[in-house]
Design a protein around this motif. Structure first.
Motif, mmCIF file in Angstrom:
data_model
loop_
_atom_site.group_PDB
_atom_site.id
_atom_site.type_symbol
_atom_site.label_atom_id
_atom_site.label_comp_id
_atom_site.label_asym_id
_atom_site.label_seq_id
_atom_site.Cartn_x
_atom_site.Cartn_y
_atom_site.Cartn_z
ATOM 1 N N SER A 182 0.366 64.302 -45.845
ATOM 2 C CA SER A 182 -1.074 64.243 -45.583
ATOM 3 C C SER A 182 -1.448 62.966 -44.844
ATOM 4 C CB SER A 182 -1.835 64.347 -46.903
ATOM 5 O OG SER A 182 -3.213 64.397 -46.669
ATOM 6 N N LYS A 183 -0.863 61.859 -45.264
ATOM 7 C CA LYS A 183 -1.148 60.569 -44.631
ATOM 8 C C LYS A 183 -0.620 60.523 -43.195
ATOM 9 C CE LYS A 183 -0.453 55.600 -45.142
ATOM 10 N NZ LYS A 183 0.170 54.546 -45.921
ATOM 11 N N LYS A 191 -1.668 64.667 -41.579
ATOM 12 C CA LYS A 191 -2.899 65.366 -41.981
ATOM 13 C C LYS A 191 -2.597 66.780 -42.474
ATOM 14 C CE LYS A 191 -5.534 62.000 -40.339
ATOM 15 N NZ LYS A 191 -4.702 60.819 -40.496
ATOM 16 N N LEU A 192 -1.412 66.961 -43.062
ATOM 17 C CA LEU A 192 -0.980 68.244 -43.615
ATOM 18 C C LEU A 192 -0.448 68.030 -45.025
ATOM 19 C CD1 LEU A 192 1.137 69.651 -40.640
ATOM 20 C CD2 LEU A 192 -1.071 70.514 -41.384
ATOM 21 N N ALA A 193 -1.038 68.672 -46.005
ATOM 22 C CA ALA A 193 -0.519 68.633 -47.371
ATOM 23 C C ALA A 193 0.338 69.875 -47.592
ATOM 24 C CB ALA A 193 -1.666 68.595 -48.369
ATOM 25 N N THR A 236 -2.618 71.817 -38.147
ATOM 26 C CA THR A 236 -3.508 70.850 -37.508
ATOM 27 C C THR A 236 -2.919 70.540 -36.151
ATOM 28 O OG1 THR A 236 -2.366 68.925 -38.398
ATOM 29 C CG2 THR A 236 -4.218 69.751 -39.668
ATOM 30 N N LYS A 286 4.192 65.986 -55.405
ATOM 31 C CA LYS A 286 2.893 65.347 -55.140
ATOM 32 C C LYS A 286 3.034 64.193 -54.166
ATOM 33 C CE LYS A 286 0.571 66.622 -59.413
ATOM 34 N NZ LYS A 286 -0.013 66.179 -60.672
ATOM 35 N N SER A 293 3.677 65.600 -50.684
ATOM 36 C CA SER A 293 2.421 66.127 -50.148
ATOM 37 C C SER A 293 1.520 64.997 -49.657
ATOM 38 C CB SER A 293 1.708 66.963 -51.210
ATOM 39 O OG SER A 293 0.614 67.643 -50.655
ATOM 40 N N ALA A 294 1.434 63.923 -50.434
ATOM 41 C CA ALA A 294 0.605 62.772 -50.054
ATOM 42 C C ALA A 294 1.144 62.102 -48.788
ATOM 43 C CB ALA A 294 0.536 61.767 -51.197
#
Length: 179
Positions: A49-50, A53-55, A65, A42, A45-46
């Motif tokens: 993403s930050k 922009k990909l989890a 993206t 998790k 993934s975070a």
């Protein structure tokens, strides 16, 4: 002093067009293997993403993206393609020189894969990813529109071309047989 220069694994072998199919070389750019540490998925993934922009995608899926793509590549394993990873609680390894990729496209692409791969590629939807065999080679296969991106270990580049081209020739010849 010796000056080294990078060479593609394909030499001048690609692109190949036979019948209703085409095989093109793909330069994926940097490829990073990401294996999150135990209970850190998790957080990884975070962080991705930050930063990008990909989890982390679900098993059998990919997320893209812009220039970057994140592929599921096996149980708790992912490939980050086209970007450099941020600092992660994961085993991160540069795989850029270990893998090569081709794009198989055209109306006969599924028929070519059907002759070399035990996977039913017709059921793969846009962005789906699978680990399978192409001939005797381990491969990562992902659907990109009507085409398939095929990744194999760099040492199998010429074998992949040979196998794919043989099937493409065979299918093109079958198309020329009068019905």
């Amino acid at each position: 002093m010796v000056k080294l220069h990078a060479e593609t694994p394909w030499s001048d072998d690609l692109p190949i067009r036979e019948g209703k199919c085409q095989l093109d070389a793909v330069d994926l750019g940097p490829i990073w293997s990401i294996a999150p540490y135990r209970k850190a998925e998790k957080g990884v993934s975070a962080a991705l993403s930050k930063a990008l922009k990909l989890a982390l995608p679900a098993p059998g899926k990919s997320i893209s993206t812009g220039e970057a793509t994140l592929l599921w590549s096996g149980r708790e394993q992912y490939f980050l393609i086209g970007a450099h990873p941020p600092k992660l609680k994961a085993a991160v390894t540069d795989q850029s020189d270990a893998w090569c990729s081709v794009r198989l496209s055209g109306a006969a692409a599924i028929d070519v894969l059907a002759r070399l791969c035990p996977l039913d590629a017709d059921v793969l939807a846009e962005g789906d990813v699978a680990r399978s065999l192409i001939g005797h080679m381990q491969a990562v296969i992902w659907r990109d529109g009507d085409a398939f991106n095929l990744m194999v270990f760099r040492g199998f580049a010429r074998t992949l071309i040979h196998e794919m081209h043989g099937v493409m020739i065979s299918l093109a010849a079958q198309d020329e047989i009068p019905q």
